[in-house]
Enzyme design. Structure first.
Site, mmCIF file in Angstrom:
data_model
loop_
_atom_site.group_PDB
_atom_site.id
_atom_site.type_symbol
_atom_site.label_atom_id
_atom_site.label_comp_id
_atom_site.label_asym_id
_atom_site.label_seq_id
_atom_site.Cartn_x
_atom_site.Cartn_y
_atom_site.Cartn_z
ATOM 1 N N LYS A 59 112.135 -16.926 34.125
ATOM 2 C CA LYS A 59 111.567 -15.711 34.713
ATOM 3 C C LYS A 59 110.781 -16.080 35.974
ATOM 4 O O LYS A 59 110.180 -17.140 36.046
ATOM 5 C CB LYS A 59 110.684 -14.991 33.702
ATOM 6 C CG LYS A 59 111.475 -14.370 32.561
ATOM 7 C CD LYS A 59 110.594 -13.632 31.582
ATOM 8 C CE LYS A 59 109.731 -14.557 30.785
ATOM 9 N NZ LYS A 59 110.541 -15.501 29.966
ATOM 10 N N HIS A 104 101.874 -10.656 31.717
ATOM 11 C CA HIS A 104 100.638 -11.367 31.390
ATOM 12 C C HIS A 104 99.411 -10.550 31.769
ATOM 13 O O HIS A 104 98.302 -11.069 31.821
ATOM 14 C CB HIS A 104 100.574 -12.712 32.123
ATOM 15 C CG HIS A 104 101.830 -13.503 32.042
ATOM 16 N ND1 HIS A 104 102.677 -13.663 33.108
ATOM 17 C CD2 HIS A 104 102.393 -14.161 31.000
ATOM 18 C CE1 HIS A 104 103.711 -14.402 32.737
ATOM 19 N NE2 HIS A 104 103.564 -14.699 31.465
#
Length: 254
Positions: A114, A227
């Site tokens: 990613k 995140h």
């Protein structure tokens, strides 16, 4: 004063990733952990190599379960590397995973990564080290986040849930015995035609810490990263509008 630290069903923040991996391996007989590493691989990885099929690896920070160990299996990933919560795995673990699935396999190994700076750096360094050892390795970076279009302040479009489709596309092609070059070509084309976006109704928190950002009860954030990275817009919750959408994920490849 009430604690601002979120409650979690873990024994300790220091061991939460390791215990999660150990529990996954114990409850899934087809998986095993590499000793001394936060790396999960298929139990039958030797037969996959012997069959001359491309092996697939992915990974990243923990805290996104079932990613990434949950995507290991026939027609999907051969192995996965787990970092600490929201933290890229170290090069030593990534290299150990490449060796475990790639040694003795001329068909090669594909790293599906990613698009985050830490992941690109650590997987990239491991790829170069593996190549210097004579292993056939390539890397595909997935970044399909529609919320970001500029590279000015970030690494570009972040990798989000669309990465799972790349796991499946690449895994299906590998299962068919397609070459590493063919898999990279097809999966890259599919990744370039995808778009996803994140939405959050509440903040996230790393074990042992408080919320990473604040949202009012009547707000949501659009376009945030996995995140807790800032999104593109924060707005009031409004009326839901439901609609039917016909989606074509990718064309048929031959």
């Amino acid at each position: 004063m009430a604690s601002n630290v979120g409650k979690k069903l873990i024994n300790s923040k220091e061991r939460c990733v390791d215990e999660s991996l150990e529990g996954t391996a114990a409850s899934h007989p087809g998986l095993r952990l590499l000793s001394g590493h936060r790396v999960m691989v298929r139990e039958d990885v030797a037969s996959v190599r012997a069959a001359g099929k491309v092996t697939l690896l992915s990974g990243g920070g923990s805290g996104h379960e079932p990613a990434h160990a949950g995507y290991i299996g026939a027609g999907m990933l051969t192995g996965a590397i787990a970092g600490s919560v929201f933290t890229s795995p170290p090069p030593a673990d990534i290299l150990a995973a490449i060796r475990a699935v790639g040694q003795g396999n001329p068909a090669g190994t594909l790293l599906i990564v990613k698009n985050y700076t830490g992941d690109r750096l650590n997987f990239g360094m491991s790829l170069e080290r593996a190549r210097s050892e004579g292993l056939h390795v390539d890397m595909l970076v997935v970044g399909e986040d529609c919320a970001l279009t500029s590279h000015d302040k970030t690494a570009g479009r972040r990798g989000l849930a669309g990465t799972v489709f790349i796991h499946k596309i690449a895994g299906a092609l590998a299962e068919q015995g397609r070459s590493l070059e063919d898999i990279v070509k097809v999966a890259s084309q599919a990744a370039s035609q995808m778009g996803t976006i994140g939405i959050s109704l509440s903040p996230c928190s790393v074990p042992g810490s408080g919320p990473s950002f604040q949202l009012q009860q009547d707000e949501f954030e659009l376009g945030l990263g996995i995140h807790g990275e800032a999104g593109c817009r924060r707005q009031k919750v409004g009326t839901l509008v439901f609609c039917h959408v016909d989606v074509v994920l990718f064309p048929t490849y031959t």
